[in-house]
Design a protein around this motif. Structure first.
Motif, PDB file in Angstrom:
ATOM      1  N   CYS A  33       0.820  -1.217   0.000  1.00 55.13           N
ATOM      2  CA  CYS A  33       0.000   0.000   0.000  1.00 55.13           C
ATOM      3  C   CYS A  33       0.855   1.269   0.000  1.00 55.13           C
ATOM      4  CB  CYS A  33      -0.923   0.018   1.220  1.00 55.13           C
ATOM      5  SG  CYS A  33      -2.231  -1.233   1.202  1.00 55.13           S
ATOM      6  N   LEU A  34       2.039   1.198   0.603  1.00 60.62           N
ATOM      7  CA  LEU A  34       2.880   2.386   0.741  1.00 60.62           C
ATOM      8  C   LEU A  34       3.950   2.503  -0.342  1.00 60.62           C
ATOM      9  CD1 LEU A  34       3.502   2.470   4.619  1.00 60.62           C
ATOM     10  CD2 LEU A  34       1.612   3.460   3.303  1.00 60.62           C
ATOM     11  N   PRO A  38       2.883   8.490  -4.060  1.00 61.53           N
ATOM     12  CA  PRO A  38       3.371   9.843  -4.359  1.00 61.53           C
ATOM     13  C   PRO A  38       3.386  10.787  -3.158  1.00 61.53           C
ATOM     14  CG  PRO A  38       1.168   9.485  -5.275  1.00 61.53           C
ATOM     15  CD  PRO A  38       1.664   8.155  -4.822  1.00 61.53           C
ATOM     16  N   LEU A  39       2.654  10.487  -2.108  1.00 58.41           N
ATOM     17  CA  LEU A  39       2.657  11.354  -0.934  1.00 58.41           C
ATOM     18  C   LEU A  39       3.904  11.192  -0.080  1.00 58.41           C
ATOM     19  CD1 LEU A  39      -1.024  11.028   0.380  1.00 58.41           C
ATOM     20  CD2 LEU A  39       0.013  13.034  -0.706  1.00 58.41           C
ATOM     21  N   HIS A  68      -2.972  10.759   6.875  1.00 59.66           N
ATOM     22  CA  HIS A  68      -3.799   9.960   7.780  1.00 59.66           C
ATOM     23  C   HIS A  68      -4.770   9.072   6.984  1.00 59.66           C
ATOM     24  CE1 HIS A  68      -3.193  12.332  11.761  1.00 59.66           C
ATOM     25  NE2 HIS A  68      -2.095  12.260  11.058  1.00 59.66           N
ATOM     26  N   GLN A  69      -5.264   9.592   5.854  1.00 57.53           N
ATOM     27  CA  GLN A  69      -6.118   8.777   4.983  1.00 57.53           C
ATOM     28  C   GLN A  69      -5.341   7.584   4.431  1.00 57.53           C
ATOM     29  OE1 GLN A  69      -9.666   9.579   3.455  1.00 57.53           O
ATOM     30  NE2 GLN A  69      -9.295   7.370   3.521  1.00 57.53           N
ATOM     31  N   LEU A  70      -4.092   7.834   4.033  1.00 53.08           N
ATOM     32  CA  LEU A  70      -3.252   6.752   3.514  1.00 53.08           C
ATOM     33  C   LEU A  70      -3.045   5.677   4.578  1.00 53.08           C
ATOM     34  CD1 LEU A  70      -1.337   5.441   1.467  1.00 53.08           C
ATOM     35  CD2 LEU A  70       0.455   7.013   2.272  1.00 53.08           C
ATOM     36  N   ASP A  97     -16.285   2.887  10.833  1.00 53.98           N
ATOM     37  CA  ASP A  97     -16.381   2.339   9.483  1.00 53.98           C
ATOM     38  C   ASP A  97     -15.976   3.361   8.432  1.00 53.98           C
ATOM     39  OD1 ASP A  97     -17.303  -0.112  10.401  1.00 53.98           O
ATOM     40  OD2 ASP A  97     -19.388   0.557  10.400  1.00 53.98           O
ATOM     41  N   ALA A  98     -15.796   4.619   8.839  1.00 54.77           N
ATOM     42  CA  ALA A  98     -15.509   5.667   7.865  1.00 54.77           C
ATOM     43  C   ALA A  98     -14.438   6.608   8.392  1.00 54.77           C
ATOM     44  CB  ALA A  98     -16.789   6.444   7.548  1.00 54.77           C
ATOM     45  N   PHE A  99     -13.534   7.019   7.498  1.00 54.03           N
ATOM     46  CA  PHE A  99     -12.501   7.984   7.834  1.00 54.03           C
ATOM     47  C   PHE A  99     -13.104   9.381   7.793  1.00 54.03           C
ATOM     48  CE2 PHE A  99      -9.027  10.824   6.523  1.00 54.03           C
ATOM     49  CZ  PHE A  99      -8.124  10.577   7.548  1.00 54.03           C
ATOM     50  N   SER A 100     -12.726  10.222   8.755  1.00 54.57           N
ATOM     51  CA  SER A 100     -13.372  11.535   8.871  1.00 54.57           C
ATOM     52  C   SER A 100     -12.385  12.689   8.720  1.00 54.57           C
ATOM     53  CB  SER A 100     -14.078  11.641  10.229  1.00 54.57           C
ATOM     54  OG  SER A 100     -13.168  11.427  11.295  1.00 54.57           O
TER      55      SER A 100
END
Length: 377
Positions: A33-34, A38-39, A68-70, A97-100
């Protein structure tokens, strides 16, 4: 020169086997995943016990929603692997269940520093398993405020001014800044109670620059129930106005008692170990700490150097095992088992709820006193 941010974000998304380690497929998924993202400038994926630790460098600053989303997406992908393998506690640190927009408050632990790289920028990343954020209180005090540990506070003119400690009240969600050496006694009033107060950040008083940062998330306070111990991480800058690498590592030569261990309900010694030994088994412990050293070079992570693989820490490990023997002899009795205030955040309330109707209130179950002869009671 652009500032570089070092972010260490961890989560328990499934143990192999039980709470001991992380399955290799989970680690490979995280790396996938990492890799090439590009970030990021650079990254490492490691594990301590059953926690996946993402060590990342980038130019997005602290509290970056993108970073943080990554991390969240990486942990979510790893959770799917953990579920496929039926690993224990798959996804337990992902409390939503969801990223905020920010990973803080959602379960994973976060420690971040943003720096303008010096000519040489050594850092130590500390990672623990089977304990809580307050486990860093004693080491950070010794590193940045105790001249018997850190001689640089006495003889290095760049450190003689001391350091500021940002202390968090984890119950009431407050913070206070205390300056050492003049606020030393006040500092100890709070950080000597690591279940409630934890050192979040340390700053150099001469420059105002960040010196250390830790994760202070407490899962039970976020979830409202026991979902596992917090297993904190910490970043410490070293050398040239900051404590030397040896001064950062020295506190861990004494395996101090921390809360956590089995079911997050016991006190035990924090044992310094090399990465290869970061697989707690005895009573799911004892609690472990790993120290990885890196040189930051234009954001690149040169390393790691596995510090606690040094045989100089063999005596600390031997002492930790002696302490573990002593504490285990007490079984379910305090002070091996945590005091009741801390047990309120474990599964013990469920046991108490089942038995509550069997308790008799002695204040209400009193019969009227019989009157003695002559009408006198």
């Amino acid at each position: 020169m652009a500032k570089v941010t070092l972010s260490v974000i961890k989560a328990d998304i499934g143990g192999f086997v039980g709470h001991s380690a992380v399955h290799p497929e989970v680690i490979e998924k995280a790396r996938g995943c990492l890799e090439g993202h590009p970030l990021l400038i650079d990254y490492r994926v490691v594990h301590v016990g059953d926690d996946v630790n993402l060590i990342m460098t980038h130019n997005r600053g602290r509290n970056s929603g993108e970073i943080h989303q990554l991390a969240w997406d990486t942990f979510t992908a790893c959770t799917e692997v953990a579920k496929k393998l039926k690993l224990y506690g798959a996804g337990q640190d992902l409390l939503s269940d969801a990223f905020s927009g920010n990973i803080k408050g959602l379960g994973p632990g976060v420690a971040e520093i943003e720096v303008e790289e010096r000519e040489s920028e050594p850092v130590v990343v500390l990672m623990a398993d089977k304990t809580e954020p307050g486990a860093w209180n004693l080491p950070l005090y010794k590193i940045f405020a105790d001249p018997f540990n850190t001689i640089g506070l006495v003889i290095d003119p760049k450190m003689h001014c001391g350091f500021d400690f940002e202390v968090r009240d984890l119950i009431e969600n407050k913070k206070v800044i205390l300056s050492c050496p003049e606020d030393l006694y006040d500092l100890l009033v709070f950080i000597g109670a690591p279940g409630r107060y934890a050192v979040k950040r340390v700053f150099h008083r001469g420059t105002g620059e960040i010196a250390a940062a830790s994760s202070t998330q407490r899962l039970n306070l976020i979830a409202g129930r026991y979902v596992g111990k917090d297993d904190p991480v910490c970043i410490v800058r070293c050398q040239n106005g900051y404590p030397s690498v040896g001064e950062v590592l020295e506190p861990f030569a004494f395996p101090h008692l921390v809360s956590g261990w089995m079911r997050g309900s016991h006190s035990g010694p924090l044992m310094p170990v090399a990465m290869a030994d970061a697989r707690p088994t005895r009573f799911d412990g004892p609690p472990r700490v790993v120290a990885l050293g890196f040189q930051l070079a234009n954001g690149r992570l040169v390393g790691p150097h596995d510090f606690f693989g040094d045989p100089a820490f063999d005596r600390a490990r031997k002492l930790a095992l002696t302490i573990a023997d002593y504490m285990r002899r007490m079984g379910p009795f305090e002070p091996h088992r945590l005091h009741l205030d801390e047990m309120e955040y474990t599964t013990m309330p469920q046991v108490m709820e089942k038995l509550k109707d069997r308790f008799i209130d002695l204040r209400r179950d009193k019969k009227p006193k019989e009157k003695a002869a002559g009408g006198v009671a």
